[in-house]
Design a protein around this motif. Structure first.
Motif, mmCIF file in Angstrom:
data_model
loop_
_atom_site.group_PDB
_atom_site.id
_atom_site.type_symbol
_atom_site.label_atom_id
_atom_site.label_comp_id
_atom_site.label_asym_id
_atom_site.label_seq_id
_atom_site.Cartn_x
_atom_site.Cartn_y
_atom_site.Cartn_z
ATOM 1 N N ASP A 162 0.879 -1.044 0.177
ATOM 2 C CA ASP A 162 -0.009 0.003 0.092
ATOM 3 C C ASP A 162 0.804 1.296 0.013
ATOM 4 O OD1 ASP A 162 -1.898 -2.002 0.161
ATOM 5 O OD2 ASP A 162 -2.828 -1.269 2.214
ATOM 6 N N CYS A 173 7.771 -2.400 0.785
ATOM 7 C CA CYS A 173 6.571 -2.540 1.774
ATOM 8 C C CYS A 173 5.940 -1.121 1.896
ATOM 9 C CB CYS A 173 7.186 -2.513 3.175
ATOM 10 S SG CYS A 173 8.170 -4.277 3.315
ATOM 11 N N GLU A 174 5.003 -0.874 2.674
ATOM 12 C CA GLU A 174 4.015 0.168 2.652
ATOM 13 C C GLU A 174 4.835 1.459 2.843
ATOM 14 O OE1 GLU A 174 0.380 1.963 5.256
ATOM 15 O OE2 GLU A 174 1.329 0.153 5.672
#
Length: 337
Positions: free
Chosen positions: A143, A160-161
């Motif tokens: 995300d 990763c985010e």
């Protein structure tokens, strides 16, 4: 596609001596090159190899060109010239726009129509994939991550985010960018995890090797500057800042909150403890353990701890004489008796 040496020298720079109409179509070593290849003499010690080489053209420094009877390009840096030739003949494969059937793209993600998304890739909520990006098979773009224009993630890369990747970057298989930093507080003998709420921000033209890990910041971001080159299996901890155009070889470990300047070189298996300041243009030798901050243009080598390179060489020279010194001391002690 074959190209004339006359055309090639406009790509590499330097001065062509020989047949400008001769055609070449690739690169090879001096030993393996044929008449259609370009090779390079990058070290004077291998000049004899040139005499036996069948290369159609050789990139060579002017000081090493005397007596050579072949097509040659005189170049101030044959290694750089050779790199330019190799890049010309071996461009990355073209991006084929589209999304594989097995890829999973969140409905809130933004994927440029010119991007290529490989099989079994996942693109999370509000992620952004820029123009001309290549995302290979098995990648995880979580995300709010961003991948800038013309960057390439080869395969099984994890962002990763909130991770931000700049333009024209290259990430090799297994790289993990933005996993939690190693942050814990001791509570009565037990470890309490500290949330890692920073990001990783990667600049433009960065290359990250296979299975390299870059941890997200604990509070501030972990930052990798423009043009940084990272080898395989490097560990970069939370809050680290690496300046532009620094190159780091494999198996290096950099502890948290250390800042490394621009244009540094760090050799394999070196270790750098946390909260240090490494100045611009520093060189850290292989397996050196850096436990103190370094001023600009420092050059350190050795084991634990790293010391100035000249001192390290003198120390090693003395160690090599230690047996002879021990024999002399023993002889002197016997004379006194």
């Amino acid at each position: 596609m074959p190209v004339s040496l006359e055309r090639l020298v406009t790509i590499t720079g330097g001065v062509l001596e020989g047949d400008g109409n001769h055609l070449v179509d690739g690169v090879a070593t001096l030993h393996d090159a044929q008449n259609h290849h370009v090779a390079a003499l990058t070290n004077s010690r291998y000049k004899r190899e040139v005499e036996k080489s069948s290369a159609g053209c050789i990139l060579v420094a002017e000081k090493d060109a005397e007596g050579l009877d072949c097509n040659r390009i005189l170049h101030p840096d044959p290694s750089l010239g050779f790199a330019m030739v190799s890049r010309y003949f071996n461009p990355p494969r073209a991006v084929v726009p589209g999304v594989a059937d097995s890829a999973v793209i969140d409905v809130t993600a933004t994927v440029a129509t010119s991007a290529e998304i490989g099989a079994n890739t996942v693109v999370g909520a509000n992620a952004v994939i820029g123009e001309g990006v290549y995302i290979g098979p098995g990648c995880m773009i979580l995300d709010n991550a961003i991948v800038g224009e013309s960057s390439r993630l080869i395969a099984n890369v994890t962002l990763c985010e909130g991770v931000e990747i700049g333009t024209h970057c290259l990430l090799h298989p297994g790289a993990v960018i933005g996993s939690d930093g190693f942050g814990f507080a001791n509570e009565a003998g037990k470890w309490l995890k500290v949330p890692q709420i920073g990001r990783v921000v990667v600049g433009n033209l960065v290359e990250i090797g296979a299975n390299t890990s870059i941890d997200r910041g604990s509070l501030r971001d972990t930052v990798i500057g423009d043009g940084v080159k990272l080898d395989n299996q490097i560990q970069i901890a939370h809050n680290v800042v690496i300046g532009a155009h620094t190159a780091i070889a494999g198996l290096v470990g950099i502890a948290g909150s250390t800042t490394i300047g621009s244009h540094c070189t760090i050799a394999g298996e070196a270790g750098i403890v946390g909260h240090l300041q490494i100045g611009d243009y520093c060189h850290i030798g292989a397996r050196a353990m850096v436990t103190r901050s370094l001023k600009e243009r420092s050059n350190v080598s050795g084991g634990v701890p790293a010391v100035e390179s000249g001192l390290w060489r003198r120390m090693i020279a003395r160690l090599r004489r230690i047996d002879a010194m021990a024999d002399r001391i023993s002889a002197l002690e016997k004379m006194k008796k």
